[in-house]
Design a protein around this motif. Structure first.
Motif, PDB file in Angstrom:
ATOM      1  N   PRO A 108       0.811  -1.224   0.000  1.00 26.43           N
ATOM      2  CA  PRO A 108       0.000   0.000   0.000  1.00 26.43           C
ATOM      3  C   PRO A 108       0.842   1.272   0.000  1.00 26.43           C
ATOM      4  N   LEU A 109       2.038   1.210   0.582  1.00 28.42           N
ATOM      5  CA  LEU A 109       2.930   2.370   0.540  1.00 28.42           C
ATOM      6  C   LEU A 109       3.283   2.721  -0.901  1.00 28.42           C
ATOM      7  N   LEU A 110       3.669   1.730  -1.670  1.00 26.41           N
ATOM      8  CA  LEU A 110       3.987   1.964  -3.082  1.00 26.41           C
ATOM      9  C   LEU A 110       2.772   2.465  -3.857  1.00 26.41           C
ATOM     10  N   LEU A 111       1.631   1.837  -3.646  1.00 31.86           N
ATOM     11  CA  LEU A 111       0.420   2.234  -4.362  1.00 31.86           C
ATOM     12  C   LEU A 111       0.014   3.666  -4.021  1.00 31.86           C
ATOM     13  N   ASN A 112       0.111   4.019  -2.741  1.00 37.18           N
ATOM     14  CA  ASN A 112      -0.245   5.385  -2.338  1.00 37.18           C
ATOM     15  C   ASN A 112       0.739   6.403  -2.875  1.00 37.18           C
ATOM     16  N   ALA A 113       2.013   6.053  -2.932  1.00 37.66           N
ATOM     17  CA  ALA A 113       3.008   6.983  -3.467  1.00 37.66           C
ATOM     18  C   ALA A 113       2.742   7.278  -4.941  1.00 37.66           C
ATOM     19  N   PHE A 114       2.453   6.240  -5.708  1.00 39.24           N
ATOM     20  CA  PHE A 114       2.169   6.462  -7.130  1.00 39.24           C
ATOM     21  C   PHE A 114       0.815   7.137  -7.337  1.00 39.24           C
ATOM     22  N   ALA A 115      -0.175   6.794  -6.508  1.00 44.40           N
ATOM     23  CA  ALA A 115      -1.484   7.434  -6.638  1.00 44.40           C
ATOM     24  C   ALA A 115      -1.411   8.912  -6.280  1.00 44.40           C
ATOM     25  N   TYR A 116      -0.549   9.257  -5.341  1.00 41.61           N
ATOM     26  CA  TYR A 116      -0.382  10.675  -4.986  1.00 41.61           C
ATOM     27  C   TYR A 116       0.063  11.480  -6.203  1.00 41.61           C
ATOM     28  N   TYR A 117       1.020  10.951  -6.931  1.00 38.81           N
ATOM     29  CA  TYR A 117       1.518  11.692  -8.093  1.00 38.81           C
ATOM     30  C   TYR A 117       0.622  11.534  -9.313  1.00 38.81           C
ATOM     31  N   ALA A 118      -0.157  10.471  -9.384  1.00 36.47           N
ATOM     32  CA  ALA A 118      -1.075  10.311 -10.504  1.00 36.47           C
ATOM     33  C   ALA A 118      -2.266  11.259 -10.381  1.00 36.47           C
ATOM     34  N   PHE A 119      -2.795  11.400  -9.154  1.00 39.18           N
ATOM     35  CA  PHE A 119      -3.970  12.234  -8.943  1.00 39.18           C
ATOM     36  C   PHE A 119      -3.652  13.575  -8.294  1.00 39.18           C
ATOM     37  N   MET A 120      -2.420  13.721  -7.788  1.00 39.52           N
ATOM     38  CA  MET A 120      -2.019  14.894  -7.016  1.00 39.52           C
ATOM     39  C   MET A 120      -3.005  15.129  -5.879  1.00 39.52           C
ATOM     40  N   GLY A 121      -3.376  14.028  -5.221  1.00 37.75           N
ATOM     41  CA  GLY A 121      -4.333  14.071  -4.115  1.00 37.75           C
ATOM     42  C   GLY A 121      -3.636  13.939  -2.775  1.00 37.75           C
TER      43      GLY A 121
END
Length: 144
Positions: free
Chosen positions: A90-103
């Motif tokens: 989940p750490l990896l997924l959240n890191a990439f999702a942060y930059y994908a959505f800028m959320g």
């Protein structure tokens, strides 16, 4: 390969890839925000990753606790690997999702998971102590 080495590889890979992604996105070597305008995907990913993160943390911390548990047949090595995967993925997924959505929620969840990973960092002392504790607890419950 020794289980201690496997645990170190999982720990350093998940934290290293997350930090590498942050470094690459923050230095504009990779361009972020490619899904920032897709509100339905943002909502769906936020809901899924929040649930995944919030459920994975207590399960990961409880997995290696000695005592009567349903995972009594699993060896300590499997439990420790599963614990690191439950926090690292989940750490990896959240890191990439942060930059994908800028959320911002993804960033906060990644920080929380990173801090949780620091509490279960695979040191030799922790490995030996937890393994011995689980073996004595499992053996005493079998004899009772």
């Amino acid at each position: 390969m020794k289980p201690q080495q496997t645990l170190n590889i999982i720990f350093y890979t998940s934290t290293g890839l997350s930090l590498l992604a942050a470094l690459l996105f923050e230095t504009d070597m990779l361009i972020g925000g490619w899904w920032a305008d897709n509100r339905s995907a943002d909502f769906l990913c936020t809901a899924i990753l929040e649930l995944l993160s919030l459920c994975a943390i207590p399960v990961a911390f409880r997995l290696v606790r000695p005592g009567h548990s349903n995972t009594g047949r699993m060896s300590y090595d499997c439990r420790a690997i599963l614990r690191l995967v439950l926090l690292g993925l989940p750490l990896l997924l959240n890191a990439f999702a942060y930059y994908a959505f800028m959320g911002v929620p993804f960033g906060y969840m990644a920080i929380i998971l990173f801090l949780c990973l620091l509490f279960v960092a695979p040191t030799r002392n922790r490995y030996e102590r937890e393994k011995a504790s689980l073996q004595t607890t499992d053996n005493s419950s079998e004899n009772a």
